[in-house]
Design a protein around this motif. Structure first.
Motif, PDB file in Angstrom:
ATOM      1  N   THR A 185      11.121   0.371  -1.130  1.00  0.00           N
ATOM      2  CA  THR A 185      12.242  -0.397  -0.583  1.00  0.00           C
ATOM      3  C   THR A 185      11.745  -1.559   0.264  1.00  0.00           C
ATOM      4  N   MET A 186      10.689  -1.339   1.042  1.00  0.00           N
ATOM      5  CA  MET A 186      10.124  -2.426   1.843  1.00  0.00           C
ATOM      6  C   MET A 186       9.562  -3.529   0.951  1.00  0.00           C
ATOM      7  N   THR A 187       8.939  -3.141  -0.145  1.00  0.00           N
ATOM      8  CA  THR A 187       8.416  -4.130  -1.097  1.00  0.00           C
ATOM      9  C   THR A 187       9.550  -4.971  -1.663  1.00  0.00           C
ATOM     10  N   GLU A 188      10.641  -4.316  -2.058  1.00  0.00           N
ATOM     11  CA  GLU A 188      11.818  -5.041  -2.574  1.00  0.00           C
ATOM     12  C   GLU A 188      12.357  -5.993  -1.503  1.00  0.00           C
ATOM     13  N   GLN A 189      12.424  -5.512  -0.269  1.00  0.00           N
ATOM     14  CA  GLN A 189      12.955  -6.314   0.836  1.00  0.00           C
ATOM     15  C   GLN A 189      12.069  -7.532   1.095  1.00  0.00           C
ATOM     16  N   LEU A 190      10.748  -7.353   1.030  1.00  0.00           N
ATOM     17  CA  LEU A 190       9.823  -8.475   1.207  1.00  0.00           C
ATOM     18  C   LEU A 190      10.044  -9.527   0.118  1.00  0.00           C
ATOM     19  N   LYS A 191      10.253  -9.085  -1.110  1.00  0.00           N
ATOM     20  CA  LYS A 191      10.508 -10.024  -2.208  1.00  0.00           C
ATOM     21  C   LYS A 191      11.833 -10.748  -1.995  1.00  0.00           C
ATOM     22  N   LYS A 192      12.844  -9.989  -1.570  1.00  0.00           N
ATOM     23  CA  LYS A 192      14.183 -10.548  -1.368  1.00  0.00           C
ATOM     24  C   LYS A 192      14.211 -11.602  -0.265  1.00  0.00           C
ATOM     25  N   ASN A 193      13.457 -11.376   0.813  1.00  0.00           N
ATOM     26  CA  ASN A 193      13.530 -12.317   1.932  1.00  0.00           C
ATOM     27  C   ASN A 193      12.469 -13.421   1.870  1.00  0.00           C
ATOM     28  N   GLY A 194      11.766 -13.511   0.741  1.00  0.00           N
ATOM     29  CA  GLY A 194      10.807 -14.599   0.548  1.00  0.00           C
ATOM     30  C   GLY A 194       9.472 -14.409   1.238  1.00  0.00           C
ATOM     31  N   SER A 195       9.135 -13.172   1.577  1.00  0.00           N
ATOM     32  CA  SER A 195       7.880 -12.899   2.289  1.00  0.00           C
ATOM     33  C   SER A 195       6.805 -12.323   1.377  1.00  0.00           C
ATOM     34  N   TYR A 196       7.027 -12.294   0.085  1.00  0.00           N
ATOM     35  CA  TYR A 196       6.071 -11.716  -0.858  1.00  0.00           C
ATOM     36  C   TYR A 196       5.265 -12.856  -1.450  1.00  0.00           C
TER      37      TYR A 196
ATOM     38  N   THR B  45       1.091 -12.856  -1.967  1.00  0.00           N
ATOM     39  CA  THR B  45       0.069 -12.263  -2.827  1.00  0.00           C
ATOM     40  C   THR B  45       0.355 -10.790  -3.098  1.00  0.00           C
ATOM     41  N   GLY B  46       1.261 -10.210  -2.323  1.00  0.00           N
ATOM     42  CA  GLY B  46       1.544  -8.782  -2.438  1.00  0.00           C
ATOM     43  C   GLY B  46       0.654  -7.934  -1.548  1.00  0.00           C
ATOM     44  N   ASP B  47      -0.249  -8.574  -0.810  1.00  0.00           N
ATOM     45  CA  ASP B  47      -1.178  -7.820   0.038  1.00  0.00           C
ATOM     46  C   ASP B  47      -0.451  -6.987   1.093  1.00  0.00           C
ATOM     47  N   LEU B  48       0.562  -7.563   1.722  1.00  0.00           N
ATOM     48  CA  LEU B  48       1.297  -6.824   2.745  1.00  0.00           C
ATOM     49  C   LEU B  48       1.989  -5.611   2.125  1.00  0.00           C
ATOM     50  N   ALA B  49       2.688  -5.824   1.027  1.00  0.00           N
ATOM     51  CA  ALA B  49       3.396  -4.716   0.365  1.00  0.00           C
ATOM     52  C   ALA B  49       2.417  -3.628  -0.082  1.00  0.00           C
ATOM     53  N   LYS B  50       1.285  -4.040  -0.622  1.00  0.00           N
ATOM     54  CA  LYS B  50       0.285  -3.065  -1.081  1.00  0.00           C
ATOM     55  C   LYS B  50      -0.333  -2.290   0.075  1.00  0.00           C
ATOM     56  N   SER B  51      -0.329  -2.901   1.266  1.00  0.00           N
ATOM     57  CA  SER B  51      -0.961  -2.251   2.412  1.00  0.00           C
ATOM     58  C   SER B  51      -0.080  -1.190   3.064  1.00  0.00           C
ATOM     59  N   ILE B  52       1.205  -1.179   2.755  1.00  0.00           N
ATOM     60  CA  ILE B  52       2.123  -0.231   3.393  1.00  0.00           C
ATOM     61  C   ILE B  52       1.821   1.173   2.881  1.00  0.00           C
TER      62      ILE B  52
ATOM     63  N   ARG C  87       3.708   5.128   9.503  1.00  0.00           N
ATOM     64  CA  ARG C  87       3.438   3.973   8.639  1.00  0.00           C
ATOM     65  C   ARG C  87       2.196   3.241   9.101  1.00  0.00           C
ATOM     66  N   THR C  88       1.404   2.775   8.152  1.00  0.00           N
ATOM     67  CA  THR C  88       0.332   1.820   8.420  1.00  0.00           C
ATOM     68  C   THR C  88       0.540   0.647   7.476  1.00  0.00           C
ATOM     69  N   MET C  89       0.126  -0.517   7.928  1.00  0.00           N
ATOM     70  CA  MET C  89       0.212  -1.729   7.102  1.00  0.00           C
ATOM     71  C   MET C  89      -0.655  -2.795   7.738  1.00  0.00           C
ATOM     72  N   LEU C  90      -0.864  -3.892   7.036  1.00  0.00           N
ATOM     73  CA  LEU C  90      -1.616  -5.001   7.602  1.00  0.00           C
ATOM     74  C   LEU C  90      -0.941  -5.463   8.885  1.00  0.00           C
ATOM     75  N   THR C  91      -1.740  -5.853   9.844  1.00  0.00           N
ATOM     76  CA  THR C  91      -1.252  -6.214  11.173  1.00  0.00           C
ATOM     77  C   THR C  91      -0.164  -7.279  11.144  1.00  0.00           C
ATOM     78  N   TYR C  92      -0.284  -8.234  10.240  1.00  0.00           N
ATOM     79  CA  TYR C  92       0.674  -9.335  10.267  1.00  0.00           C
ATOM     80  C   TYR C  92       2.067  -8.932   9.784  1.00  0.00           C
ATOM     81  N   GLY C  93       2.210  -7.715   9.261  1.00  0.00           N
ATOM     82  CA  GLY C  93       3.533  -7.250   8.818  1.00  0.00           C
ATOM     83  C   GLY C  93       4.552  -7.269   9.936  1.00  0.00           C
TER      84      GLY C  93
END
Length: 158
Positions: free
Chosen positions: A17-28, A30-37, A52-58
């Motif tokens: 769902t977070m990956t979908e949300q990132l795509k929807k809001n224009g934040s996707y 390279t996909g690195d953030l979504a893959k890091s979740i 949850r863990t993810m890249l710091t910039y999330g």
């Protein structure tokens, strides 16, 4: 289904769902953030936490925190971003010199991006739907969603 199994499946749902949300809001990008979740279940005594863990910039994407003036960002990611977004390069400049100019300006002025929330909306969406069903199958009646960026999204006391 055990509480731990339900929480692991819930983590998978949250990541999707977070990956979908990132795509929807224009934040996707390279996909690195979504893959890091990632989510893991932590159990201590009778407390279950979905962490949850993810890249710091999330967190900066989610809350819109910008870069403070001071040190310019690295130029290489800006070059890739310009190419990926197909941003027109001013005449007389190369992509590299344009990226360098952007980095220099960010170093002087910082950035002030708008928030692009994806954490809380995803947690709310999942908990109102499939998450509620999963946890109900595990015999859980009370769910505490912690959406204050401590990375412990779900807590259950059994």
């Amino acid at each position: 289904m055990t509480i731990e199994e339900a929480l692991l499946r819930l983590g998978d749902e949250l990541k999707a769902t977070m990956t979908e949300q990132l795509k929807k809001n224009g934040s996707y990008y390279t996909g690195d953030l979504a893959k890091s979740i990632e989510y893991e279940v932590r159990v201590q005594n009778f407390d279950y936490q979905l962490v949850r863990t993810m890249l710091t910039y999330g967190i900066f994407v989610d809350q819109g925190d910008g870069r403070r003036p001071g040190t310019p960002p690295p130029v290489r990611p800006l070059i890739e971003w310009i190419k990926f977004k197909k941003i027109p390069v001013p005449s007389g400049m190369s992509v590299e010199s344009f990226a360098f100019a952007i980095a220099k300006k960010i170093g002087k002025q910082g950035t002030n991006p708008r928030p692009r929330p994806f954490i809380a909306p995803s947690i709310n969406q999942v908990l109102q739907g499939v998450g509620k069903e999963l946890l109900s199958k595990a015999g859980v009646d009370t769910i505490v969603a912690n959406i204050d960026n401590e990375l412990k999204d779900i807590k259950i006391t059994a």
